[in-house]
Design an enzyme around this catalytic site. Structure first.
Site, mmCIF file in Angstrom:
data_model
loop_
_atom_site.group_PDB
_atom_site.id
_atom_site.type_symbol
_atom_site.label_atom_id
_atom_site.label_comp_id
_atom_site.label_asym_id
_atom_site.label_seq_id
_atom_site.Cartn_x
_atom_site.Cartn_y
_atom_site.Cartn_z
ATOM 1 N N PRO A 172 0.739 -1.084 0.046
ATOM 2 C CA PRO A 172 -0.062 -0.014 -0.069
ATOM 3 C C PRO A 172 0.985 1.323 0.011
ATOM 4 O O PRO A 172 1.987 1.200 0.728
ATOM 5 C CB PRO A 172 -0.776 -0.165 1.261
ATOM 6 C CG PRO A 172 0.263 -1.031 2.096
ATOM 7 C CD PRO A 172 0.975 -1.588 1.207
ATOM 8 N N GLU A 173 0.403 2.315 -0.564
ATOM 9 C CA GLU A 173 0.883 3.598 -0.634
ATOM 10 C C GLU A 173 0.136 4.558 0.294
ATOM 11 O O GLU A 173 -0.901 3.967 0.952
ATOM 12 C CB GLU A 173 1.249 4.191 -2.002
ATOM 13 C CG GLU A 173 1.907 3.354 -2.902
ATOM 14 C CD GLU A 173 2.507 3.980 -3.859
ATOM 15 O OE1 GLU A 173 2.555 5.114 -4.274
ATOM 16 O OE2 GLU A 173 2.932 3.227 -4.968
ATOM 17 N N LYS B 111 2.311 6.645 5.196
ATOM 18 C CA LYS B 111 1.960 5.056 5.343
ATOM 19 C C LYS B 111 1.903 4.705 6.793
ATOM 20 O O LYS B 111 1.816 3.478 7.129
ATOM 21 C CB LYS B 111 2.970 4.584 4.617
ATOM 22 C CG LYS B 111 3.347 4.724 3.274
ATOM 23 C CD LYS B 111 4.376 4.370 2.702
ATOM 24 C CE LYS B 111 4.709 4.600 1.185
ATOM 25 N NZ LYS B 111 6.433 4.712 0.720
ATOM 26 N N ASN C 98 6.432 3.492 -4.750
ATOM 27 C CA ASN C 98 6.985 3.403 -6.029
ATOM 28 C C ASN C 98 6.213 3.726 -7.098
ATOM 29 O O ASN C 98 6.434 4.347 -8.163
ATOM 30 C CB ASN C 98 7.288 1.913 -6.270
ATOM 31 C CG ASN C 98 8.477 1.716 -7.220
ATOM 32 O OD1 ASN C 98 9.243 2.795 -7.642
ATOM 33 N ND2 ASN C 98 8.787 0.553 -7.583
ATOM 34 N N ARG D 121 14.929 0.105 -5.599
ATOM 35 C CA ARG D 121 13.635 -0.300 -6.215
ATOM 36 C C ARG D 121 13.568 -0.028 -7.603
ATOM 37 O O ARG D 121 14.375 0.783 -8.079
ATOM 38 C CB ARG D 121 12.584 0.773 -5.478
ATOM 39 C CG ARG D 121 12.675 0.819 -3.942
ATOM 40 C CD ARG D 121 12.191 -0.612 -3.417
ATOM 41 N NE ARG D 121 10.868 -0.888 -3.746
ATOM 42 C CZ ARG D 121 9.874 -0.614 -3.198
ATOM 43 N NH1 ARG D 121 9.813 0.549 -2.071
ATOM 44 N NH2 ARG D 121 8.573 -0.741 -3.620
#
Length: 321
Positions: A2-3, A52, A218, A311
DNA sequence: GATACATGAAAAG
DNA sequence: TTTTCCTGTATCC
Protein backbone atom coordinates in the site's frame (compact mmCIF):
# COMPACT_ATOMS: atom_id res chain seq x y z
CA UNK A 1 1.68 -3.21 -0.98
CA UNK A 2 0.00 0.00 0.00
CA UNK A 3 0.96 3.60 -0.58
CA UNK A 4 -0.29 6.46 1.56
CA UNK A 5 -3.77 6.66 0.08
CA UNK A 6 -4.50 3.09 1.24
CA UNK A 7 -3.54 3.91 4.81
CA UNK A 8 -5.92 6.85 4.90
CA UNK A 9 -8.64 4.47 3.75
CA UNK A 10 -7.68 2.02 6.48
CA UNK A 11 -8.00 4.85 9.00
CA UNK A 12 -11.48 5.57 7.68
CA UNK A 13 -12.48 1.92 7.83
CA UNK A 14 -11.15 1.43 11.36
CA UNK A 15 -12.89 4.60 12.50
CA UNK A 16 -16.20 3.55 10.99
CA UNK A 17 -16.24 0.20 12.74
CA UNK A 18 -14.34 0.85 15.98
CA UNK A 19 -14.41 4.52 16.99
CA UNK A 20 -16.09 5.02 20.39
CA UNK A 21 -16.54 1.25 20.71
CA UNK A 22 -15.10 -1.12 23.24
CA UNK A 23 -12.84 -3.40 21.24
CA UNK A 24 -11.58 -6.93 21.82
CA UNK A 25 -7.97 -7.55 20.80
CA UNK A 26 -6.16 -10.85 20.18
CA UNK A 27 -3.03 -12.04 18.45
CA UNK A 28 -4.04 -15.33 16.79
CA UNK A 29 -0.53 -15.70 15.39
CA UNK A 30 0.99 -15.15 18.81
CA UNK A 31 3.55 -12.50 17.97
CA UNK A 32 1.65 -9.58 19.50
CA UNK A 33 0.07 -11.16 22.55
CA UNK A 34 1.36 -8.65 25.09
CA UNK A 35 0.24 -5.71 22.93
CA UNK A 36 -3.17 -7.20 22.27
CA UNK A 37 -3.61 -7.73 25.99
CA UNK A 38 -3.05 -4.03 26.65
CA UNK A 39 -5.65 -2.98 24.09
CA UNK A 40 -8.19 -5.69 24.88
CA UNK A 41 -11.37 -4.23 26.31
CA UNK A 42 -10.32 -0.62 25.76
CA UNK A 43 -12.25 2.00 23.86
CA UNK A 44 -10.96 3.06 20.45
CA UNK A 45 -10.92 6.63 19.19
CA UNK A 46 -10.80 8.12 15.72
CA UNK A 47 -7.98 6.54 13.68
CA UNK A 48 -5.41 8.74 11.97
CA UNK A 49 -3.01 8.32 9.08
CA UNK A 50 0.16 10.24 8.25
CA UNK A 51 1.80 9.00 5.10
CA UNK A 52 2.02 5.25 5.37
CA UNK A 53 1.77 5.30 9.16
CA UNK A 54 -1.49 4.36 10.85
CA UNK A 55 -2.42 5.34 14.40
CA UNK A 56 -5.42 4.01 16.31
CA UNK A 57 -5.88 5.53 19.80
CA UNK A 58 -7.19 3.58 22.78
CA UNK A 59 -8.11 4.36 26.36
CA UNK A 60 -9.45 2.33 29.26
CA UNK A 61 -13.24 2.39 29.44
CA UNK A 62 -12.88 3.37 33.07
CA UNK A 63 -11.06 6.53 32.08
CA UNK A 64 -13.28 9.60 32.29
CA UNK A 65 -13.34 12.12 29.48
CA UNK A 66 -15.38 13.21 26.52
CA UNK A 67 -14.83 12.56 22.87
CA UNK A 68 -11.11 13.32 22.86
CA UNK A 69 -9.44 14.94 19.88
CA UNK A 70 -6.99 12.61 18.16
CA UNK A 71 -5.78 15.12 15.58
CA UNK A 72 -2.12 14.32 14.98
CA UNK A 73 -0.99 17.90 14.40
CA UNK A 74 -2.36 18.86 17.83
CA UNK A 75 -0.80 15.80 19.42
CA UNK A 76 2.51 16.68 17.81
CA UNK A 77 2.22 20.15 19.30
CA UNK A 78 1.85 18.59 22.73
CA UNK A 79 -1.93 18.64 23.24
CA UNK A 80 -3.52 16.03 25.51
CA UNK A 81 -5.68 13.78 23.35
CA UNK A 82 -7.15 11.82 26.23
CA UNK A 83 -5.85 8.57 24.75
CA UNK A 84 -2.82 7.00 26.48
CA UNK A 85 -2.32 4.05 24.11
CA UNK A 86 -1.76 4.40 20.39
CA UNK A 87 -1.62 1.39 18.13
CA UNK A 88 0.97 2.20 15.48
CA UNK A 89 0.97 0.08 12.32
CA UNK A 90 3.15 0.24 9.23
CA UNK A 91 2.28 -2.34 6.58
CA UNK A 92 5.63 -2.35 4.81
CA UNK A 93 5.81 -4.17 1.53
CA UNK A 94 3.28 -6.89 2.18
CA UNK A 95 1.22 -6.18 5.22
CA UNK A 96 -2.56 -6.12 4.93
CA UNK A 97 -5.79 -5.29 6.70
CA UNK A 98 -8.88 -7.35 6.04
CA UNK A 99 -12.36 -6.75 7.34
CA UNK A 100 -15.63 -8.47 7.95
CA UNK A 101 -18.84 -7.00 9.34
CA UNK A 102 -22.38 -7.95 10.12
CA UNK A 103 -25.16 -6.04 8.37
CA UNK A 104 -24.87 -3.01 10.63
CA UNK A 105 -21.70 -1.69 8.99
CA UNK A 106 -20.70 -1.43 5.33
CA UNK A 107 -17.91 -3.88 4.60
CA UNK A 108 -14.60 -2.11 4.03
CA UNK A 109 -12.52 -3.44 1.18
CA UNK A 110 -9.37 -5.31 2.09
CA UNK A 111 -6.19 -3.25 1.91
CA UNK A 112 -2.71 -4.55 1.30
CA UNK A 113 -1.14 -7.58 -0.28
CA UNK A 114 -3.91 -10.20 -0.33
CA UNK A 115 -6.73 -8.26 -1.88
CA UNK A 116 -9.45 -10.54 -0.61
CA UNK A 117 -12.06 -10.10 2.03
CA UNK A 118 -12.12 -12.28 5.02
CA UNK A 119 -15.44 -13.82 5.84
CA UNK A 120 -16.85 -15.08 2.60
CA UNK A 121 -15.88 -18.71 2.13
CA UNK A 122 -14.00 -18.81 5.40
CA UNK A 123 -14.92 -21.14 8.21
CA UNK A 124 -16.82 -19.35 10.94
CA UNK A 125 -16.57 -19.99 14.63
CA UNK A 126 -18.54 -19.26 17.75
CA UNK A 127 -15.92 -17.11 19.36
CA UNK A 128 -16.08 -14.33 21.85
CA UNK A 129 -17.70 -11.55 19.86
CA UNK A 130 -19.88 -13.79 17.76
CA UNK A 131 -23.59 -13.06 17.99
CA UNK A 132 -26.69 -15.00 17.04
CA UNK A 133 -26.68 -13.43 13.61
CA UNK A 134 -22.97 -13.08 12.97
CA UNK A 135 -20.18 -15.56 13.47
CA UNK A 136 -16.59 -14.46 13.44
CA UNK A 137 -14.60 -15.85 10.54
CA UNK A 138 -11.68 -18.07 11.41
CA UNK A 139 -8.41 -16.14 11.14
CA UNK A 140 -6.83 -16.91 7.79
CA UNK A 141 -3.05 -17.18 7.51
CA UNK A 142 -0.74 -15.28 9.82
CA UNK A 143 -2.94 -12.82 11.68
CA UNK A 144 -0.75 -10.66 13.91
CA UNK A 145 -3.62 -8.73 15.41
CA UNK A 146 -7.37 -9.22 15.38
CA UNK A 147 -9.58 -6.38 16.59
CA UNK A 148 -13.31 -6.95 16.85
CA UNK A 149 -16.62 -5.90 18.32
CA UNK A 150 -19.97 -7.69 18.09
CA UNK A 151 -20.45 -6.16 14.67
CA UNK A 152 -17.11 -6.09 12.91
CA UNK A 153 -13.63 -7.54 12.78
CA UNK A 154 -10.31 -6.30 11.39
CA UNK A 155 -7.39 -8.68 10.83
CA UNK A 156 -3.85 -7.37 10.45
CA UNK A 157 -1.24 -9.55 8.72
CA UNK A 158 2.42 -9.11 7.87
CA UNK A 159 2.99 -5.61 9.22
CA UNK A 160 6.43 -4.10 9.07
CA UNK A 161 5.66 -2.48 12.40
CA UNK A 162 2.92 -3.12 14.94
CA UNK A 163 3.42 -1.58 18.36
CA UNK A 164 1.76 0.43 21.09
CA UNK A 165 3.11 3.94 21.63
CA UNK A 166 2.41 6.61 24.18
CA UNK A 167 1.56 10.10 22.88
CA UNK A 168 5.17 11.29 23.19
CA UNK A 169 6.38 8.37 21.11
CA UNK A 170 3.72 9.11 18.50
CA UNK A 171 4.97 12.71 18.33
CA UNK A 172 8.55 11.45 17.97
CA UNK A 173 7.46 9.24 15.07
CA UNK A 174 5.69 12.13 13.36
CA UNK A 175 8.73 14.37 13.79
CA UNK A 176 10.65 12.07 11.45
CA UNK A 177 8.04 12.33 8.69
CA UNK A 178 7.76 14.93 5.98
CA UNK A 179 4.47 16.58 5.02
CA UNK A 180 1.68 14.30 3.78
CA UNK A 181 0.08 15.54 0.53
CA UNK A 182 -3.23 14.00 1.58
CA UNK A 183 -3.28 16.15 4.71
CA UNK A 184 -1.77 19.19 2.92
CA UNK A 185 -1.76 21.57 5.84
CA UNK A 186 -0.78 25.18 5.36
CA UNK A 187 2.95 25.54 4.96
CA UNK A 188 3.40 21.96 3.78
CA UNK A 189 4.20 22.93 0.20
CA UNK A 190 6.92 25.31 1.39
CA UNK A 191 8.34 22.65 3.68
CA UNK A 192 8.36 20.14 0.82
CA UNK A 193 10.29 22.59 -1.38
CA UNK A 194 12.76 23.39 1.38
CA UNK A 195 13.42 19.74 2.16
CA UNK A 196 13.82 18.87 -1.52
CA UNK A 197 16.24 21.68 -2.25
CA UNK A 198 18.59 20.48 0.47
CA UNK A 199 19.10 17.08 -1.13
CA UNK A 200 21.55 16.05 -3.81
CA UNK A 201 20.00 12.60 -4.30
CA UNK A 202 17.99 11.99 -7.50
CA UNK A 203 14.51 13.40 -7.14
CA UNK A 204 13.13 9.97 -8.03
CA UNK A 205 14.64 8.75 -4.80
CA UNK A 206 13.70 11.87 -2.83
CA UNK A 207 9.99 11.57 -3.65
CA UNK A 208 9.97 8.19 -1.93
CA UNK A 209 11.92 9.46 1.07
CA UNK A 210 9.26 9.64 3.77
CA UNK A 211 11.19 12.28 5.70
CA UNK A 212 10.74 14.61 2.72
CA UNK A 213 7.25 13.63 1.70
CA UNK A 214 5.10 11.08 3.55
CA UNK A 215 2.81 8.88 1.49
CA UNK A 216 4.07 8.33 -2.06
CA UNK A 217 5.44 4.90 -2.91
CA UNK A 218 6.92 3.43 -6.05
CA UNK A 219 3.84 3.98 -8.22
CA UNK A 220 3.06 7.58 -7.25
CA UNK A 221 6.71 8.62 -7.53
CA UNK A 222 6.92 7.27 -11.06
CA UNK A 223 3.54 8.57 -12.17
CA UNK A 224 3.66 12.04 -10.62
CA UNK A 225 7.17 12.70 -11.94
CA UNK A 226 5.87 11.68 -15.34
CA UNK A 227 2.81 13.90 -15.07
CA UNK A 228 4.95 16.90 -14.12
CA UNK A 229 7.59 16.05 -16.74
CA UNK A 230 10.44 15.87 -14.24
CA UNK A 231 13.41 13.64 -14.98
CA UNK A 232 13.68 11.37 -11.91
CA UNK A 233 17.45 11.15 -12.34
CA UNK A 234 17.98 14.85 -11.76
CA UNK A 235 19.30 15.86 -8.35
CA UNK A 236 16.46 17.09 -6.14
CA UNK A 237 18.24 20.35 -5.33
CA UNK A 238 18.66 20.99 -9.02
CA UNK A 239 14.94 20.98 -9.78
CA UNK A 240 13.50 24.48 -9.96
CA UNK A 241 11.28 25.72 -7.17
CA UNK A 242 8.42 26.13 -9.61
CA UNK A 243 8.58 22.54 -10.72
CA UNK A 244 8.81 21.36 -7.13
CA UNK A 245 5.64 23.30 -6.33
CA UNK A 246 3.95 21.78 -9.35
CA UNK A 247 5.05 18.34 -8.19
CA UNK A 248 3.69 18.85 -4.67
CA UNK A 249 0.32 19.97 -6.03
CA UNK A 250 0.22 16.99 -8.34
CA UNK A 251 0.94 14.64 -5.44
CA UNK A 252 -1.92 16.26 -3.52
CA UNK A 253 -4.31 15.64 -6.43
CA UNK A 254 -3.11 12.12 -7.24
CA UNK A 255 -3.02 10.80 -3.69
CA UNK A 256 -6.39 12.33 -2.79
CA UNK A 257 -7.93 10.73 -5.85
CA UNK A 258 -6.42 7.47 -4.64
CA UNK A 259 -8.17 7.89 -1.29
CA UNK A 260 -11.45 8.65 -3.06
CA UNK A 261 -11.21 5.79 -5.57
CA UNK A 262 -9.50 3.16 -3.46
CA UNK A 263 -7.09 2.46 -6.27
CA UNK A 264 -4.31 4.16 -8.15
CA UNK A 265 -5.30 5.52 -11.54
CA UNK A 266 -2.88 8.18 -12.69
CA UNK A 267 -3.13 8.39 -16.46
CA UNK A 268 -4.25 11.91 -17.40
CA UNK A 269 -7.63 11.87 -19.18
CA UNK A 270 -6.23 13.10 -22.46
CA UNK A 271 -3.67 10.28 -22.49
CA UNK A 272 -6.07 7.42 -21.81
CA UNK A 273 -5.75 5.13 -24.83
CA UNK A 274 -8.98 4.69 -26.78
CA UNK A 275 -8.30 1.02 -27.16
CA UNK A 276 -5.44 -0.85 -25.58
CA UNK A 277 -3.31 -3.71 -26.72
CA UNK A 278 -4.09 -6.96 -24.87
CA UNK A 279 -0.54 -7.07 -23.54
CA UNK A 280 -0.73 -3.49 -22.27
CA UNK A 281 -3.76 -3.47 -19.98
CA UNK A 282 -1.91 -1.37 -17.41
CA UNK A 283 -1.91 1.56 -19.85
CA UNK A 284 -5.35 2.57 -18.60
CA UNK A 285 -4.11 2.91 -15.03
CA UNK A 286 -0.42 3.81 -15.30
CA UNK A 287 1.50 5.92 -17.79
CA UNK A 288 4.98 4.60 -17.00
CA UNK A 289 4.79 2.25 -14.03
CA UNK A 290 5.21 -1.34 -15.26
CA UNK A 291 5.28 -0.12 -18.86
CA UNK A 292 8.97 -0.75 -19.58
CA UNK A 293 9.63 -1.08 -23.31
CA UNK A 294 6.21 0.25 -24.31
CA UNK A 295 5.54 3.53 -26.05
CA UNK A 296 5.05 6.62 -23.94
CA UNK A 297 1.37 7.61 -24.03
CA UNK A 298 2.44 11.26 -24.38
CA UNK A 299 5.46 11.36 -26.69
CA UNK A 300 5.90 7.86 -28.08
CA UNK A 301 9.42 7.33 -26.74
CA UNK A 302 10.19 3.98 -25.15
CA UNK A 303 9.53 3.83 -21.41
CA UNK A 304 12.62 2.86 -19.44
CA UNK A 305 13.25 1.04 -16.19
CA UNK A 306 16.21 0.93 -13.86
CA UNK A 307 17.03 0.11 -10.29
CA UNK A 308 17.26 3.11 -8.00
CA UNK A 309 18.18 2.57 -4.35
CA UNK A 310 16.80 -0.95 -4.45
CA UNK A 311 13.48 -0.14 -6.11
CA UNK A 312 12.42 -0.20 -9.75
CA UNK A 313 12.16 3.23 -11.29
CA UNK A 314 10.09 3.79 -14.43
CA UNK A 315 10.23 6.91 -16.58
CA UNK A 316 9.98 8.26 -20.10
CA UNK A 317 13.30 9.56 -21.41
CA UNK A 318 11.44 11.49 -24.10
CA UNK A 319 9.27 13.91 -22.14
CA UNK A 320 10.68 13.94 -18.61
CA UNK A 321 13.46 16.51 -18.70
C1' DG B 1 8.11 -28.10 -4.02
C1' DA B 2 11.24 -24.50 -4.86
C1' DT B 3 11.74 -19.87 -6.28
C1' DA B 4 10.88 -15.06 -7.61
C1' DC B 5 8.48 -11.15 -6.62
C1' DA B 6 5.65 -7.15 -4.48
C1' DT B 7 2.62 -0.30 -4.12
C1' DG B 8 8.66 -0.58 2.33
C1' DA B 9 12.02 0.69 5.48
C1' DA B 10 15.56 -0.20 8.86
C1' DA B 11 19.82 -2.37 10.14
C1' DA B 12 24.13 -3.99 8.98
C1' DG B 13 28.40 -3.75 6.45
C1' DT C 1 25.10 -0.87 -0.90
C1' DT C 2 23.54 -5.17 0.86
C1' DT C 3 20.91 -7.75 4.03
C1' DT C 4 17.07 -8.46 6.76
C1' DC C 5 12.30 -8.51 8.21
C1' DC C 6 7.30 -9.25 7.60
C1' DT C 7 3.59 -12.70 4.14
C1' DG C 8 1.07 -14.37 0.19
C1' DT C 9 0.81 -15.24 -4.64
C1' DA C 10 2.40 -16.41 -9.17
C1' DT C 11 5.30 -19.07 -11.87
C1' DC C 12 8.33 -22.34 -12.79
C1' DC C 13 10.10 -26.88 -12.50
Amino acid sequence: MPEGHSIHRVAGALTSIFAREQVQARSPQGRFIAGAQILDGQQAGVAQAWGKHLFLPFRPTSQPGGEGDTDLAKLQAGADTGYPNWLHVHLGLYGSWRFDTDQSHPLPHAIGAPRVRIGEGDERVEDAGSTETWLLPQPRGQVRLRLHTEHAVADLSGPNRCEILDPVQVADTLDKLGPDPIRDHSGDEDRFVTLMRRRSIPIGQAVMDQSICAGPGNIYRAECLFRTRINPNRAAKQVSENRLRTLWRDLVVALREGVRDGKIITVPTELVPAHIAPEDKEARRFAVYHRTGRSCLRCGATVREKNLAGRKLFWCPGCQN
